[in-house]
Scaffold this motif. Structure first.
Motif, mmCIF file in Angstrom:
data_model
loop_
_atom_site.group_PDB
_atom_site.id
_atom_site.type_symbol
_atom_site.label_atom_id
_atom_site.label_comp_id
_atom_site.label_asym_id
_atom_site.label_seq_id
_atom_site.Cartn_x
_atom_site.Cartn_y
_atom_site.Cartn_z
ATOM 1 N N ALA A 147 -67.629 -45.638 33.768
ATOM 2 C CA ALA A 147 -67.378 -44.417 33.001
ATOM 3 C C ALA A 147 -67.168 -44.688 31.516
ATOM 4 O O ALA A 147 -67.758 -44.019 30.664
ATOM 5 N N ARG A 148 -66.322 -45.643 31.191
ATOM 6 C CA ARG A 148 -66.051 -45.904 29.773
ATOM 7 C C ARG A 148 -67.270 -46.469 29.061
ATOM 8 O O ARG A 148 -67.542 -46.113 27.902
ATOM 9 N N LYS A 149 -68.024 -47.316 29.728
ATOM 10 C CA LYS A 149 -69.241 -47.870 29.124
ATOM 11 C C LYS A 149 -70.255 -46.771 28.849
ATOM 12 O O LYS A 149 -70.869 -46.718 27.772
ATOM 13 N N THR A 150 -70.442 -45.872 29.817
ATOM 14 C CA THR A 150 -71.385 -44.769 29.633
ATOM 15 C C THR A 150 -70.922 -43.847 28.508
ATOM 16 O O THR A 150 -71.737 -43.378 27.709
ATOM 17 N N PHE A 151 -69.623 -43.607 28.426
ATOM 18 C CA PHE A 151 -69.092 -42.770 27.349
ATOM 19 C C PHE A 151 -69.360 -43.406 25.989
ATOM 20 O O PHE A 151 -69.720 -42.715 25.032
ATOM 21 N N ARG A 152 -69.230 -44.720 25.896
ATOM 22 C CA ARG A 152 -69.514 -45.403 24.624
ATOM 23 C C ARG A 152 -70.992 -45.322 24.264
ATOM 24 O O ARG A 152 -71.348 -45.223 23.077
ATOM 25 N N LEU A 153 -71.878 -45.364 25.275
ATOM 26 C CA LEU A 153 -73.308 -45.189 25.014
ATOM 27 C C LEU A 153 -73.588 -43.816 24.424
ATOM 28 O O LEU A 153 -74.432 -43.656 23.541
ATOM 29 N N PHE A 154 -72.882 -42.813 24.932
ATOM 30 C CA PHE A 154 -72.995 -41.451 24.422
ATOM 31 C C PHE A 154 -72.398 -41.334 23.022
ATOM 32 O O PHE A 154 -72.931 -40.635 22.155
ATOM 33 N N ALA A 155 -71.313 -42.042 22.788
ATOM 34 C CA ALA A 155 -70.563 -41.906 21.538
ATOM 35 C C ALA A 155 -71.244 -42.561 20.335
ATOM 36 O O ALA A 155 -71.207 -42.027 19.222
ATOM 37 N N LYS A 156 -71.852 -43.702 20.540
ATOM 38 C CA LYS A 156 -72.339 -44.504 19.410
ATOM 39 C C LYS A 156 -73.350 -43.793 18.519
ATOM 40 O O LYS A 156 -73.183 -43.768 17.293
ATOM 41 N N PRO A 157 -74.413 -43.201 19.061
ATOM 42 C CA PRO A 157 -75.433 -42.616 18.176
ATOM 43 C C PRO A 157 -74.916 -41.491 17.286
ATOM 44 O O PRO A 157 -75.427 -41.295 16.181
ATOM 45 N N ILE A 158 -73.925 -40.727 17.771
ATOM 46 C CA ILE A 158 -73.463 -39.578 16.985
ATOM 47 C C ILE A 158 -72.226 -39.894 16.150
ATOM 48 O O ILE A 158 -71.633 -39.005 15.554
ATOM 49 N N GLY A 159 -71.851 -41.170 16.086
ATOM 50 C CA GLY A 159 -70.788 -41.579 15.173
ATOM 51 C C GLY A 159 -69.387 -41.325 15.681
ATOM 52 O O GLY A 159 -68.469 -41.117 14.883
ATOM 53 N N MET A 160 -69.183 -41.347 16.993
ATOM 54 C CA MET A 160 -67.837 -41.226 17.553
ATOM 55 C C MET A 160 -67.209 -42.623 17.555
ATOM 56 O O MET A 160 -67.633 -43.500 18.292
ATOM 57 N N LYS A 161 -66.189 -42.792 16.716
ATOM 58 C CA LYS A 161 -65.630 -44.129 16.508
ATOM 59 C C LYS A 161 -64.200 -44.278 16.993
ATOM 60 O O LYS A 161 -63.734 -45.391 17.217
ATOM 61 N N ARG A 162 -63.476 -43.191 17.140
ATOM 62 C CA ARG A 162 -62.082 -43.246 17.610
ATOM 63 C C ARG A 162 -62.048 -42.665 19.017
ATOM 64 O O ARG A 162 -62.054 -41.453 19.192
#
Length: 199
Positions: A147-162
């Motif tokens: 779950a956390r890995k998939t969320f980070r895949l989603f987060a990275k391209p749109i600039g979610m850093k925190r």
């Protein structure tokens, strides 16, 4: 703006309760909130045509598919915080998020003379919060799921850093479904943190 993205297919389930309480609580505190349910959206599978990756630079490439994906991405990019609420399915986040991630190829460019894609620099600083519900104990989610890995895949391209993570466990049986005080404490904690950060 706070965008709440509900990935659950179950109407009136635990994730709906979480998202509704978050929306009501944040709105009551004066924050702008938008709630989206992926089950209400039409998001097609990526065809891997790579048309969106042809233009080079920071501007997102065009996707030839006509559905709700472009509007979803526009909403996400206008957000200061994105809260994703989802059940754990087969040790990962629901499959609709993988479809969305595939469609996020628009955030990359891959010209024909290059061997690999590059992520466009969209220069965002979005706070990301993942809330999961699962039948397993909450402590097991980061240990046994993707779950956390998939969320980070989603987060990275749109600039979610925190990024922050909250896992609600023992939500698999019918008797576990009712929202309890511990669940409500998690929701209230998230509301308090976002309100404090907005001041």
């Amino acid at each position: 703006m706070v965008t709440i993205l509900n990935l659950s297919r179950r109407a009136n389930g635990t994730n709906d309760t979480i998202c509704d309480l978050l929306c009501a609580g944040l709105t009551a505190e004066g924050l702008a909130v938008q709630q989206l349910r992926t089950r209400d959206l039409t998001i097609q599978f990526c065809t891997n045509c790579r048309a969106c990756m042809k233009p080079v630079g920071a501007v997102l490439g065009p996707c030839p598919l006509v559905d709700d994906m472009a509007a979803l991405l526009d909403t996400l990019m206008r957000s200061t915080t994105i809260i994703l609420s989802a059940p754990i399915n087969c040790y990962d986040l629901p499959s609709i998020l993988h479809v969305i991630i595939e469609r996020m190829g628009v955030y990359c460019y891959w010209p024909d003379d290059s061997y690999s894609p590059k992520v466009r620099k969209v220069q965002q600083d979005i706070r990301g919060i993942l809330i999961t519900t699962s039948a397993m104990p909450s402590i097991m989610v980061p240990l046994t799921t993707q779950a956390r890995k998939t969320f980070r895949l989603f987060a990275k391209p749109i600039g979610m850093k925190r990024l922050s993570y909250y896992h609600l466990g023992f939500k698999g049986r019918q008797i576990d479904m009712p929202f309890n005080n511990r669940d409500r404490a998690v929701v209230n904690k998230i509301i308090s943190q976002l309100v404090a950060g907005a001041r």
